[in-house]
Scaffold this active site. Structure first.
Site, short mmCIF file in Angstrom:
data_model
loop_
_atom_site.label_atom_id
_atom_site.label_comp_id
_atom_site.label_asym_id
_atom_site.label_seq_id
_atom_site.Cartn_x
_atom_site.Cartn_y
_atom_site.Cartn_z
N GLU A 1 -59.82 18.04 61.75
CA GLU A 1 -58.61 17.92 62.18
C GLU A 1 -58.19 19.44 62.44
OE1 GLU A 1 -57.39 13.13 61.46
OE2 GLU A 1 -57.39 14.74 60.07
N CYS B 1 -105.43 37.11 40.53
CA CYS B 1 -106.71 37.32 40.69
C CYS B 1 -107.90 38.56 41.01
CB CYS B 1 -106.65 36.24 41.76
SG CYS B 1 -105.61 36.98 43.10
N TYR C 1 -50.43 36.84 38.94
CA TYR C 1 -50.50 36.45 37.29
C TYR C 1 -49.51 37.87 36.91
CZ TYR C 1 -54.24 39.79 36.92
OH TYR C 1 -54.91 40.77 37.11
N GLU D 1 -55.73 38.92 40.53
CA GLU D 1 -57.27 38.65 40.15
C GLU D 1 -57.99 38.00 41.87
OE1 GLU D 1 -57.68 40.67 37.56
OE2 GLU D 1 -59.65 40.41 36.76
N LYS E 1 -57.23 34.75 30.86
CA LYS E 1 -57.42 36.16 31.62
C LYS E 1 -58.63 36.01 32.85
CE LYS E 1 -58.28 40.84 29.84
NZ LYS E 1 -59.42 41.15 30.87
N ASP F 1 -58.48 22.04 62.55
CA ASP F 1 -59.54 22.81 62.79
C ASP F 1 -59.64 22.59 64.56
OD1 ASP F 1 -61.40 23.91 61.74
OD2 ASP F 1 -63.15 23.07 62.16
N ASP G 1 -61.69 36.63 35.31
CA ASP G 1 -62.54 37.71 34.82
C ASP G 1 -63.06 37.88 36.64
OD1 ASP G 1 -64.13 39.66 34.13
OD2 ASP G 1 -66.08 37.71 32.81
N LYS H 1 -48.10 37.32 26.87
CA LYS H 1 -46.98 38.09 27.15
C LYS H 1 -45.92 37.71 26.63
CE LYS H 1 -49.22 38.76 31.51
NZ LYS H 1 -49.17 38.34 33.13
N CYS I 1 -99.17 39.08 46.03
CA CYS I 1 -100.31 38.67 46.60
C CYS I 1 -100.62 37.92 47.70
CB CYS I 1 -101.11 38.27 45.18
SG CYS I 1 -102.59 37.44 45.41
N CYS J 1 -105.63 32.53 44.71
CA CYS J 1 -104.89 33.12 43.20
C CYS J 1 -104.77 32.12 42.82
CB CYS J 1 -103.80 33.77 44.19
SG CYS J 1 -103.02 34.63 43.02
N CYS K 1 -103.16 42.69 42.04
CA CYS K 1 -102.33 40.85 41.09
C CYS K 1 -103.07 40.88 39.53
CB CYS K 1 -102.69 39.70 41.87
SG CYS K 1 -102.33 37.83 41.51
N ASP L 1 -61.10 18.30 57.93
CA ASP L 1 -61.79 19.78 58.61
C ASP L 1 -61.48 19.56 60.31
OD1 ASP L 1 -61.58 20.10 55.97
OD2 ASP L 1 -64.25 20.59 56.04
N LYS M 1 -59.25 38.48 23.63
CA LYS M 1 -60.66 38.81 24.36
C LYS M 1 -61.55 36.95 23.91
CE LYS M 1 -62.74 41.51 26.28
NZ LYS M 1 -62.57 42.16 27.78
N SER N 1 -53.87 49.29 32.13
CA SER N 1 -55.13 48.20 31.45
C SER N 1 -54.53 47.05 30.68
CB SER N 1 -55.65 49.38 30.77
OG SER N 1 -56.83 47.90 30.64
N LEU N 2 -54.71 46.17 29.81
CA LEU N 2 -54.50 45.85 28.43
C LEU N 2 -54.74 46.27 26.95
CD1 LEU N 2 -54.59 41.97 29.75
CD2 LEU N 2 -52.11 43.75 29.34
#
Ligand code: IVH
Length: 698
Positions: free
Chosen positions: A57, A440, A248, A196, A137, A59, A139, A319, A455, A461, A437, A55, A343, A104-105
């Site tokens: 290097e 108590c 996709y 997605e 698929k 940077d 999400d 597909k 509380c 308590c 509470c 990281d 699904k 949509s599908l």
């Protein structure tokens, strides 16, 4: 994307540029090479998960680019790696029209649904067996990207499918989305791609932990959190949340010269093209299969693996692979006929809210807990769900007797998504938050601007005292094995234990008479308690349960002192100067160490043998591993991984989280995997066995 020759060339360029940085001899003529190199390392890191530089290097190279561009801003191009970072806030997200509506599908839920769909597909195509591309698929939140003349020109949310919000700046914060890609090599002038945006389960958990530390309610699932993040007006905040994007679907293309590439003829070919151009498209996750039987098999096999994936998948998408056949099959008004979603088992269910109970936590926060008719969700029966705080109940208008929609995403805790207002019968009752509470009886308070009722009878308590002891003994805190919440509660109820120091003064002669406490379990408990006295200081700090102090802040604080009671002499300002300590955290520490009773408790713990000193601080400057970095991989046979790591730190060394050229030693146990492979590629990493490690430690 990069073949071996190109990779080698870019790796050589990297070294050359780094040496220029070292000698401060870089100039504008390095600009293009530098951008190429940075893009290459972003690809290695974000797409392949296999970085070739540290990281640090990266940077350095990035800063070099920033400096050259700052010296002559006319050199900046819109696809320069620096252009991901937006300055300032976004005002509004303008509405934009998609080039092609984002449909949509159709959904399917079982093998029969898929067989029916395949029958239709065979009819429409006139084929006996159709070739399908099957992929996860994802999400998350869907997006559309437009590239023109190889440059990313627009990113948008799905919106209503016809129009969405233009969120280009936020999209640029997603490191796996290339700012430019050589579509021109395929003769493509303009292209619209769908995908997605996701938050990995790990990043989601981290984000919810962060919210919990701030006493804010968690987000329901990684999907909501990805969608919410895309709409944040501060691109820097978006960048911090580490979103990822899977692309996709290619929905629109214009070409300005004919392409001979076969890839453009099939869906899987399009995904392959995207992958070759540096996008994250389904790669190993996709399969091209002939006939529906193989598809069904693959879908079921993938569902089995669902929980092992780093991100959420709610099904598979099937597909028709041949794009000419897709055209032939066409679309209905809301979905294409050439694709269907399969699904997976739902992780949502509805149930009735029967009662609300109130739990008092170790910091006095009163949390409402919904008791619902138990329902199975994703293999677990859910009966109790946190409602977080009064605002959450108010905002979601949750009422007693309501039908509620419950979700359990992956390994995430269950969550009430909403009350189904339409299912109300009139008998539902508003939830009235108590003003005292429940444990108590102390009057509850809610400071201005906070969501939590509290509380403040913290020392008396009982609920808070017990919760603090439970937290103290817990795994991530003092890790007293065998001293879980049931035992703490039992000992407290029997009067054997009344505060944290009491853990170290248990009346073993009385415990001996209890059922379930034989000589062996008593000895184990004694030993675990004894061992905890030597826990590193950061664990003790976390174990004290000071408000806003999580494990990370615990470490920062431990590193700041030689003895815990040194904090008595810290001013608020000194505390705020510590890394990552803001005013809220500083105030909480200051308050804790200004309280006489807390100091007395710490002194008592010390007199009972608990270590309040910071060993690491004493040793780290003089240890024989000072300045050396280590990483362990595979299964160690002689040492526990955590003990080995602690040995390194005690001797002044540092543990790294991944293999990079910053790493000095990779200690290899049995069955070591990808880390070892990666380390072999970096000359400077010394690969040693567990025995060799032990001899270095001495
Ligand atoms: S294809 C015209 N492929 O699922 C067809 N969609 O429930 C375009 N999704 O709106 C969609 N993973 O947001 C496709 N591999 C994938 C997907 C996918 C997730 C989402 C997408 C779509 C929704 C439909």
């Amino acid at each position: 994307m990069y073949n071996k020759e190109e990779s080698n060339k870019l790796q050589k360029s990297t070294e050359r540029l780094l040496s220029h940085i070292k000698d401060s001899t870089y100039e504008a003529k390095h600009l293009n090479e530098l951008r190429e190199v940075l893009r290459f390392h972003e690809y290695r890191y974000y797409i392949l998960n296999d970085p070739l530089v540290s990281d640090f290097e990266y940077d350095q190279l990035y800063k070099m680019l920033e400096k050259i561009e700052a010296a002559d801003p006319t050199l900046i191009t819109s696809d320069s790696p620096t252009q991901r970072v937006a300055k300032g806030l976004t005002k509004d997200f303008p509405t934009v029209q998609h080039l092609v509506p984002m449909l949509s599908l159709e959904n399917s839920y079982n093998a029969d649904d898929l067989l029916d769909w395949d029958r239709k597909a065979r009819e429409l195509t006139g084929l006996d067996k159709v070739e399908y591309c099957v992929e996860p698929k994802f999400d998350g939140a869907s997006i559309s990207l437009i590239y023109e003349n190889d440059l990313l020109v627009r990113g948008a949310t799905r919106g209503d499918g016809v129009e969405g919000d233009e969120i280009t700046t936020n999209i640029k914060q997603i490191r796996s989305v290339p700012l430019s890609a050589k579509f021109s090599e395929f003769g493509i002038q303009q292209i619209e791609i769908r995908g997605e945006v996701l938050m990995t389960k790990q990043n989601f958990k981290k984000y919810n932990d962060f919210l919990a530390e701030q006493n804010l309610p968690p987000l329901a699932n990684p999907r909501n959190s990805a969608a919410g993040t895309l709409r944040i007006k501060d691109p820097k905040e978006v960048a911090k949340r580490n979103l990822e994007a899977f692309l996709y679907h290619v929905s629109y293309i214009t070409t300005n010269k004919p392409s001979t590439s076969k890839l453009l003829a099939t869906h899987s070919g399009m995904l392959e093209m995207l992958w070759q151009l540096g996008f994250r498209s389904p790669d190993k996750e996709k399969k091209v299969l002939k006939g529906i039987d193989a598809v069904i098999k693959y879908c079921h096999a993938f569902e089995e693996e669902r929980d092992n994936l780093p991100y959420e998948v709610d099904g598979m998408v099937i597909k028709v692979n041949d794009l000419a056949l897709q055209d032939k099959m066409g679309m209905t008004s809301h979905h294409p006929r050439w694709a269907i979603a399969f699904k997976f088992k739902a992780r949502q269910a509805t149930s009735k809210l029967r009662a609300v109970e109130y739990q008092v936590g170790r910091t006095g926060a009163v949390t409402p807990v919904a008791k619902i008719d138990p329902v199975p969700i994703g293999g677990v029966t859910v009966g109790s769900i946190s409602l977080h705080n009064a605002d959450f109940i108010e905002e979601k208008d949750i009422r007693l007797g309501d039908t509620v929609l419950v979700e359990r995403a992956g390994d995430v805790i269950p969550y009430i998504v909403k009350s189904l207002a339409d299912a109300r019968t009139g008998g539902e009752k508003k939830i009235k938050f108590p003003d005292k509470c429940p444990v108590c009886g102390y009057k509850l308070e809610k400071p201005e601007g906070e969501a939590v009722w509290r509380c403040n009878n913290s020392l008396k308590c009982e609920a808070q005292v017990v919760e603090r002891i439970i937290h103290f003994t817990s795994k991530d805190a003092m890790d007293i094995r065998g001293f879980g919440d049931a035992i703490v509660r039992k000992f407290y109820d029997l009067g054997f234990l009344k505060d944290i120091p009491g853990i170290y003064q248990l009346p073993y002669e009385k415990i001996r008479g209890l059922e379930g406490f034989g000589e062996k379990s008593i000895n184990n408990l004694k030993q675990a308690i004894e061992n905890s006295k030597q826990q590193p200081l950061h664990r003790l700090i976390y174990a004290l349960g000071i408000r806003y102090i999580g494990e990370t802040t615990g470490k920062t604080l431990a590193n700041a002192v030689e003895h815990l009671l040194d904090f008595k002499n810290f001013s608020l300002e000194q505390l705020q100067n510590l890394e990552d300590v803001g005013p809220k955290v500083a105030g909480s520490i200051y308050e804790f160490f200004s309280n006489k009773e807390n100091i007395q408790m710490l002194e008592k713990l010390e007199s009972l043998g608990v270590k309040l000193k910071n060993d690491k601080k004493e040793l780290s400057t003089g240890g024989n591993l000072s300045g050396q970095t280590f990483l362990f991989t595979g299964t160690l046979t002689k040492l526990k991984r955590s003990d080995a790591e602690e040995m390194v730190e005690k001797n002044g060394g540092k543990i790294l989280s991944g293999v990079s050229s910053k790493l000095n030693y990779l200690v290899v146990g049995e069955d070591a995997g990808s880390k070892l492979e990666k380390a072999k590629k970096i000359n400077t990493v010394k690969i040693i066995s567990e025995d060799e490690f032990l001899s270095i430690i001495g």
